[in-house]
Design a protein around this motif. Sequence first.
Motif, PDB file in Angstrom:
ATOM      1  N   LYS A   7      31.960  34.642  39.141  1.00 11.47           N
ATOM      2  CA  LYS A   7      32.145  34.456  40.585  1.00 11.47           C
ATOM      3  C   LYS A   7      32.441  33.000  40.880  1.00 11.47           C
ATOM      4  O   LYS A   7      31.853  32.099  40.289  1.00 11.47           O
ATOM      5  CB  LYS A   7      30.913  34.912  41.352  1.00 11.47           C
ATOM      6  N   ARG A  19      35.868  34.543  45.178  1.00  7.67           N
ATOM      7  CA  ARG A  19      36.603  35.335  44.203  1.00  7.67           C
ATOM      8  C   ARG A  19      35.657  35.828  43.125  1.00  7.67           C
ATOM      9  O   ARG A  19      34.749  35.123  42.710  1.00  7.67           O
ATOM     10  CB  ARG A  19      37.698  34.478  43.580  1.00  7.67           C
ATOM     11  N   THR A  20      35.887  37.059  42.681  1.00  4.92           N
ATOM     12  CA  THR A  20      35.158  37.609  41.539  1.00  4.92           C
ATOM     13  C   THR A  20      36.181  37.944  40.468  1.00  4.92           C
ATOM     14  O   THR A  20      37.166  38.626  40.739  1.00  4.92           O
ATOM     15  CB  THR A  20      34.372  38.878  41.939  1.00  4.92           C
ATOM     16  N   LEU A  21      35.941  37.427  39.270  1.00  3.79           N
ATOM     17  CA  LEU A  21      36.868  37.628  38.161  1.00  3.79           C
ATOM     18  C   LEU A  21      36.336  38.734  37.256  1.00  3.79           C
ATOM     19  O   LEU A  21      35.211  38.656  36.769  1.00  3.79           O
ATOM     20  CB  LEU A  21      37.025  36.327  37.368  1.00  3.79           C
ATOM     21  N   GLN A  56      42.966  30.077  41.249  1.00  4.01           N
ATOM     22  CA  GLN A  56      43.589  30.259  42.564  1.00  4.01           C
ATOM     23  C   GLN A  56      43.983  31.717  42.798  1.00  4.01           C
ATOM     24  O   GLN A  56      43.767  32.250  43.872  1.00  4.01           O
ATOM     25  CB  GLN A  56      44.802  29.345  42.711  1.00  4.01           C
ATOM     26  N   SER A  57      44.530  32.354  41.776  1.00  5.78           N
ATOM     27  CA  SER A  57      44.947  33.752  41.935  1.00  5.78           C
ATOM     28  C   SER A  57      43.849  34.728  41.520  1.00  5.78           C
ATOM     29  O   SER A  57      43.840  35.879  41.953  1.00  5.78           O
ATOM     30  CB  SER A  57      46.199  34.034  41.088  1.00  5.78           C
ATOM     31  N   GLY A  58      42.938  34.274  40.651  1.00  2.81           N
ATOM     32  CA  GLY A  58      41.903  35.154  40.136  1.00  2.81           C
ATOM     33  C   GLY A  58      42.340  35.983  38.941  1.00  2.81           C
ATOM     34  O   GLY A  58      41.597  36.818  38.453  1.00  2.81           O
TER      35      GLY A  58
END
Length: 188
Positions: A7, A19-21, A56-58
């Motif tokens: 996160k 964002r959560t990856l 930035q994009s995840g």
Amino acid sequence: SNDLTIKLWDPENAYTCIRTLHGHDHVVSSVKFIHGQPHHLASASRDRSIRIWDVQSGFCIRTLGQAHTDWIRQIAPSLTGDGSLITASSDGAAKWLDGTSGECRMTFSGHGHVVECCSWAPRRALKACCELAGQDYRASDHPVFCATGSRDKLIKIWDGRSGRCIATLTGHDNWIRAVVWHPDGRYL
């Protein structure tokens, strides 16, 4: 986290999770931003993979496959910004990997148990490391050294060019869980 995610939290916005990856198949054990690449994050997992993320994009922009045969406990991105990484693993080894191809540049073997942690020597520690290695610092072409810590209760300092252990530090009565160099190279 053990929930298999990473996160990203925004400290300028009341630490809101922005964002959560998702992508690892097992526990995420280490995450580090990559020096010189401010929008890239490296993660390591019990699934034996390393992932490089665009924060930035995840999106996961690269997965470095099975560099180890067991859980990757920690990663340490290069301090020079060249994208390479050191990894520490339950398979008892540490590795210096190319961060783009995943190719192993060097394997550091010699611990008698799980390697829990790893750290690159900063520029200011290189002269002292060269002395330990019996090298002339002025004649050395870009010396590279790292340290690892293990459940065998030892810290080892490695010459990254030869893979040779140049020092073994003893004195702990239990597992070594972290190794950190002082930024000016004074302490480990």
